[in-house]
Design an enzyme around this catalytic site. Structure first.
Site, mmCIF file in Angstrom:
data_model
loop_
_atom_site.group_PDB
_atom_site.id
_atom_site.type_symbol
_atom_site.label_atom_id
_atom_site.label_comp_id
_atom_site.label_asym_id
_atom_site.label_seq_id
_atom_site.Cartn_x
_atom_site.Cartn_y
_atom_site.Cartn_z
ATOM 1 N N GLU A 79 0.831 -1.209 0.000
ATOM 2 C CA GLU A 79 0.000 0.000 0.000
ATOM 3 C C GLU A 79 0.867 1.261 0.000
ATOM 4 O O GLU A 79 1.823 1.378 0.766
ATOM 5 C CB GLU A 79 -0.908 0.022 1.237
ATOM 6 C CG GLU A 79 -1.906 -1.125 1.293
ATOM 7 C CD GLU A 79 -2.989 -1.042 0.213
ATOM 8 O OE1 GLU A 79 -3.124 0.028 -0.405
ATOM 9 O OE2 GLU A 79 -3.679 -2.052 -0.005
ATOM 10 N N ARG A 89 -17.762 -0.843 6.803
ATOM 11 C CA ARG A 89 -18.925 -1.482 6.165
ATOM 12 C C ARG A 89 -19.514 -2.544 7.089
ATOM 13 O O ARG A 89 -20.721 -2.772 7.107
ATOM 14 C CB ARG A 89 -18.483 -2.106 4.836
ATOM 15 C CG ARG A 89 -19.593 -2.705 3.995
ATOM 16 C CD ARG A 89 -19.051 -3.174 2.643
ATOM 17 N NE ARG A 89 -17.953 -4.109 2.766
ATOM 18 C CZ ARG A 89 -18.103 -5.411 3.078
ATOM 19 N NH1 ARG A 89 -19.287 -5.916 3.286
ATOM 20 N NH2 ARG A 89 -17.045 -6.190 3.157
ATOM 21 N N CYS A 142 -7.621 -2.328 8.399
ATOM 22 C CA CYS A 142 -6.277 -2.315 7.796
ATOM 23 C C CYS A 142 -5.783 -0.881 7.619
ATOM 24 O O CYS A 142 -4.646 -0.560 7.959
ATOM 25 C CB CYS A 142 -6.265 -3.047 6.459
ATOM 26 S SG CYS A 142 -6.423 -4.829 6.661
ATOM 27 N N HIS A 166 -1.451 -5.856 1.380
ATOM 28 C CA HIS A 166 -2.620 -6.737 1.342
ATOM 29 C C HIS A 166 -2.320 -7.994 0.522
ATOM 30 O O HIS A 166 -1.632 -7.926 -0.498
ATOM 31 C CB HIS A 166 -3.827 -6.010 0.724
ATOM 32 C CG HIS A 166 -4.641 -5.241 1.720
ATOM 33 N ND1 HIS A 166 -4.673 -3.866 1.762
ATOM 34 C CD2 HIS A 166 -5.454 -5.654 2.724
ATOM 35 C CE1 HIS A 166 -5.472 -3.471 2.749
ATOM 36 N NE2 HIS A 166 -5.952 -4.534 3.350
HETATM 37 N N1 PCA Z 1 -8.376 -7.117 6.247
HETATM 38 C C1 PCA Z 1 -9.260 -6.081 6.703
HETATM 39 C C2 PCA Z 1 -9.044 -5.978 8.187
HETATM 40 C C3 PCA Z 1 -8.287 -7.203 8.567
HETATM 41 C C4 PCA Z 1 -7.836 -7.782 7.297
HETATM 42 O O1 PCA Z 1 -7.080 -8.761 7.186
HETATM 43 C C5 PCA Z 1 -9.059 -4.769 5.949
HETATM 44 O O2 PCA Z 1 -8.632 -4.798 4.778
HETATM 45 O O3 PCA Z 1 -9.336 -3.700 6.485
#
Ligand code: PCA
Length: 229
Positions: A79, A89, A142, A166
């Site tokens: 990111e 959400r 996240c 991610h």
């Molecule tokens: N993904 C979520 C929160 C925890 C995770 O593994 C997110 O993208 O916010």
């Protein structure tokens, strides 16, 4: 010995596993001579970030990389930016569901990654692992962790570089979804579109991304990672 702090989330939203933690857990104990410290993080606004910040305080690592699941993405995505905004959400694992609010009042609107996301992506692609820079970490937990960690690096731990990354669904998660949906042909048709990646490839991708982060103080200026709308 240099230290790398790598964090992975617990499952959320009814899932049995979170591929982020599964992939982090399988990393080796050292990467190019740096000690890898693995931290399991709750999917909770505030508490998740606090656990990472406490570990930064205790360990003072060279690098921090927080890893989460982005179900529906097809690639490993470091990111670029964390934003000062929470808009959930679904409730987090403690039942909190902040809507349309700043994460830290009076703090900057956004922080950019201080790890070389282009170099990390280039190294993964070089190793035949699908990867791309992402310019949004969403508005859920996240992003909350990413933003608060980057704020802590900027204000308290200037010697540490960090970002968020991610991963897609793990292959077995999609198989489960397919199995559950098999009774309904239409639903099964939909789930066939859900991309996934093996946990083994994710762990290899993480290791390569961390090696690239250690090797590059300055990011590549790589036009391929730019996006158009
Ligand atoms: N993904 C979520 C929160 C925890 C995770 O593994 C997110 O993208 O916010």
């Amino acid at each position: 010995m240099k230290k790398i702090l790598v964090t992975g989330f617990e499952p959320f939203g009814g899932a049995k596993i979170n591929p982020a933690w599964e992939a982090v857990k399988a990393l080796p104990e050292t990467i190019v001579g740096a000690q890898v410290i693995k931290l399991h993080v709750p999917v909770e606004f505030g508490a998740g970030a606090q656990k990472v910040i406490d570990a930064l305080e205790a360990e003072r690592p060279e690098i921090v990389l927080c890893v989460g699941q982005a179900g529906g993405r097809s690639k490993i995505t470091p990111e670029f930016v964390g934003i000062n905004w929470a808009h959930a959400r679904i409730p987090d694992n403690a039942g909190k569901q902040p809507l349309s609010q700043r994460i830290i009042d009076g703090a900057p609107d956004a922080y950019f990654a201080s790890l070389p996301v282009n170099a990390m992506v280039a190294a993964m692609n070089q190793a035949e692992i699908p990867a791309a820079v992402s310019y949004t970490a969403g508005t859920y937990v996240c992003n909350d962790v990413m933003y608060q960690v980057l704020h802590a690096l900027a204000t308290r731990f200037p010697e540490t570089r960090g970002t968020f990354l991610h991963v897609p669904f793990a292959t077995e998660q999609v198989v489960e979804k397919n199995a559950a949906a098999a009774e309904k042909a239409a639903a099964a048709e939909k789930t066939r579109q859900v991309p996934s990646m093996s946990l083994e490839m994710m762990t290899r991708g993480l290791q390569i991304a961390l090696e690239a982060a250690l090797a590059n103080d300055v990011d590549l200026a790589d036009s391929e990672s730019g996006t158009t709308c």
